[in-house]
Design an enzyme around this catalytic site. Structure first.
Site, PDB file in Angstrom:
ATOM      1  N   GLU A 156      -5.315 -15.706 -19.041  1.00  9.76           N
ATOM      2  CA  GLU A 156      -3.891 -15.260 -18.840  1.00  9.76           C
ATOM      3  C   GLU A 156      -3.678 -14.563 -17.368  1.00  9.76           C
ATOM      4  O   GLU A 156      -4.708 -13.762 -16.747  1.00  9.76           O
ATOM      5  CB  GLU A 156      -3.302 -14.364 -19.818  1.00  9.76           C
ATOM      6  N   GLU A 205       0.452 -23.611 -21.500  1.00 16.88           N
ATOM      7  CA  GLU A 205      -0.206 -22.484 -21.565  1.00 16.88           C
ATOM      8  C   GLU A 205      -1.184 -22.208 -20.515  1.00 16.88           C
ATOM      9  O   GLU A 205      -1.390 -21.091 -19.942  1.00 16.88           O
ATOM     10  CB  GLU A 205      -0.963 -22.246 -23.034  1.00 16.88           C
TER      11      GLU A 205
END
Length: 293
Positions: free
Chosen positions: A163, A154
């Site tokens: 992100e 991730e």
């Protein structure tokens, strides 16, 4: 003489009847006591085998009940108020050498360089005593390996906090009335497991003590909160599937199944599996079966 003899006979009969009645009471009391002991023994045997009703807990001493004495510390099974844990030391598995090797993967120009620390992880871990301590020793190692495999994927090897292009993405579910989106706030991925969506930020904030809806960036400002949010999500959505023996593939489905499983993104799945196998090897544990989704 006749009267006196009759009187003696009557007294003898009275004494005999009294003795019989006394003996009957003794026998009755003995039978009742034996039945009571048998009932107690049966209850104790059932309790000590954790054969409690579904609404009751089996205490550390093997008795059934529903109060804190039964469902609190040491609770063996049932609706325990504290997790059932083993004696595994997570810090002994997530050693400084192991963690340092993880964060060393990040290049110097990575946004997360220096952000994720072992101390922050261990501090966050304090609120989740069942993490890495459920089931057998091997179960514990597999859970820890699975967690860091997903974190490694991730964060792209501990390079990112937020992100990539997160602000441009919409993670607001307007149908969720319990956790309504705040104007101008983005609920994109942040932290080790890239927690996302308004309903996750809202619930995590309520559990961890921050305003997840109005200040989702809090997860990206504090390394401890970042790991707390990741562990919150893990323990609520992933922990049970890995410790129940469903395999690593089930953890992929729990984290990002809608976008990766069933052939939707095999490269991402393979990346996660490769990290999981690598960490299992480092921990000296077999990765098990059902690795993909």
């Amino acid at each position: 003489q006749t009267t006196r003899a009759s009187s003696h006979k009557a007294n003898d009969l009275d004494r005999s009847g009294h003795q019989q009645r006394t003996m009957a009471r003794v026998l009755a009391l003995g039978a009742a006591a034996a039945f009571l002991l048998l009932a107690v023994a049966s209850t104790m045997a059932a309790a000590q085998n954790c054969g409690c009703a579904a609404s009751q807990c089996c205490s550390r001493w093997g008795f059934c009940g529903a109060t804190s004495e039964y469902c609190g510390t040491g609770c063996r099974s049932g609706p325990c108020t504290v997790p059932v844990t083993n004696n595994v030391s997570v810090p002994a598995i997530v050693t400084p050498a192991f963690f340092d090797a993880l964060v060393a993967q990040a290049a110097d120009d990575c946004a997360a360089k220096g952000f994720y620390t072992r101390d922050a992880f261990l501090t966050a871990l304090g609120g989740y005593p069942a993490f890495g301590r459920t089931g057998s020793d091997d179960d514990s190692k597999r859970e820890i390996a699975a967690f860091f495999a997903h974190v490694n994927h991730e964060t792209i090897k501990f390079c990112y906090i937020d992100e990539i292009n997160g602000p441009s993405k919409n993670y607001c579910d307007p149908t969720n009335a319990e956790w309504p989106c705040a104007a101008g706030k983005g609920y994109y991925g942040r932290g080790p497991l890239q927690i996302s969506w308004n309903y996750n930020y809202g619930a995590a904030g309520q559990s961890l003590g921050f305003d997840g809806l109005n200040d989702p960036d809090a997860v990206a400002r504090s390394p401890v909160l970042a790991f707390q949010a990741a562990l919150w999500y893990w323990m609520n959505s992933v922990h049970d599937v890995i410790v129940s023996g469903q395999g690593f593939g089930a953890t992929i489905r729990a984290i990002n199944g809608a976008l990766e499983c069933n052939g939707k993104n095999p490269s991402a799945v393979n990346d996660r599996v490769a990290f999981y196998k690598q960490f299992c090897q480092q921990f000296g544990v077999d990765p098990g079966t059902s690795l993909t989704c």
